[in-house]
Design a protein around this motif. Structure first.
Motif, mmCIF file in Angstrom:
data_model
loop_
_atom_site.group_PDB
_atom_site.id
_atom_site.type_symbol
_atom_site.label_atom_id
_atom_site.label_comp_id
_atom_site.label_asym_id
_atom_site.label_seq_id
_atom_site.Cartn_x
_atom_site.Cartn_y
_atom_site.Cartn_z
ATOM 1 N N ALA A 181 0.832 -1.209 0.000
ATOM 2 C CA ALA A 181 0.000 0.000 0.000
ATOM 3 C C ALA A 181 0.863 1.255 0.000
ATOM 4 O O ALA A 181 0.584 2.206 -0.726
ATOM 5 N N ALA A 182 1.907 1.239 0.792
ATOM 6 C CA ALA A 182 2.763 2.418 0.911
ATOM 7 C C ALA A 182 3.688 2.605 -0.286
ATOM 8 O O ALA A 182 3.851 3.724 -0.774
ATOM 9 N N ARG A 183 4.259 1.530 -0.765
ATOM 10 C CA ARG A 183 5.274 1.645 -1.816
ATOM 11 C C ARG A 183 4.732 1.626 -3.233
ATOM 12 O O ARG A 183 5.352 2.174 -4.135
ATOM 13 N N ARG A 184 3.611 0.994 -3.438
ATOM 14 C CA ARG A 184 3.078 0.870 -4.797
ATOM 15 C C ARG A 184 1.737 1.577 -4.990
ATOM 16 O O ARG A 184 1.516 2.247 -5.974
ATOM 17 N N HIS A 185 0.853 1.388 -4.054
ATOM 18 C CA HIS A 185 -0.511 1.882 -4.224
ATOM 19 C C HIS A 185 -0.609 3.398 -4.026
ATOM 20 O O HIS A 185 -1.170 4.101 -4.866
ATOM 21 N N TRP A 186 -0.119 3.904 -2.896
ATOM 22 C CA TRP A 186 -0.217 5.329 -2.631
ATOM 23 C C TRP A 186 0.484 6.175 -3.686
ATOM 24 O O TRP A 186 -0.078 7.189 -4.120
ATOM 25 N N PRO A 187 1.690 5.832 -4.161
ATOM 26 C CA PRO A 187 2.303 6.671 -5.189
ATOM 27 C C PRO A 187 1.426 6.852 -6.430
ATOM 28 O O PRO A 187 1.389 7.932 -7.028
ATOM 29 N N VAL A 188 0.692 5.819 -6.802
ATOM 30 C CA VAL A 188 -0.208 5.935 -7.963
ATOM 31 C C VAL A 188 -1.404 6.817 -7.605
ATOM 32 O O VAL A 188 -1.775 7.717 -8.363
ATOM 33 N N LEU A 189 -2.015 6.570 -6.448
ATOM 34 C CA LEU A 189 -3.155 7.390 -6.035
ATOM 35 C C LEU A 189 -2.767 8.860 -5.878
ATOM 36 O O LEU A 189 -3.559 9.746 -6.170
ATOM 37 N N LYS A 190 -1.559 9.092 -5.439
ATOM 38 C CA LYS A 190 -1.083 10.472 -5.280
ATOM 39 C C LYS A 190 -1.110 11.207 -6.615
ATOM 40 O O LYS A 190 -1.474 12.379 -6.685
#
Length: 115
Positions: free
Chosen positions: A16-25
């Motif tokens: 979630a922190a390394r892959r998911h959030w960067p995209v959502l950001k």
């Protein structure tokens, strides 16, 4: 005017922190993260801080998916859970009128997936 999708992240581990959030950001014009869910709230704290740095907001953290769904009424949930936990979480979110995004297989068997 395009309204943002109110999204809750369910499962706040490394992915979630390394892959998911960067995209959502990068997609903040389309999505607004409104809550985090982890059965161990302390484990969600790091992601909360990361998202807070990127948005200036302190997200609520819930230890129960059902509690979060009732309190926040998100438009969608993003399940970042082990595949065996996805069916129950997806069914609960759908019962609350949420769209479901599953980052891993939706289930561990075809039968469970079809359900």
């Amino acid at each position: 005017m395009n309204q943002k999708v109110r999204l809750a992240i369910v499962g706040t581990g490394v992915y979630a922190a390394r892959r998911h959030w960067p995209v959502l950001k990068r997609l903040q014009s389309d999505f607004e993260v409104v809550a985090l869910v982890n059965r161990s709230p302390d484990k969600a704290q790091a992601l909360r801080e990361t998202i807070g740095t990127g948005t200036g907001r302190q997200l609520p953290i819930y230890s129960s998916l059902e509690s979060m769904l009732k309190a926040e009424a998100p438009d969608a949930v993003s399940l970042i859970l082990p595949p065996a936990a996805n069916p129950e979480a997806a069914e609960l979110a759908l019962a609350h009128g949420c769209h479901v995004i599953a980052e891993k297989p939706i289930a561990i068997s075809v039968t469970e997936g079809r359900k």
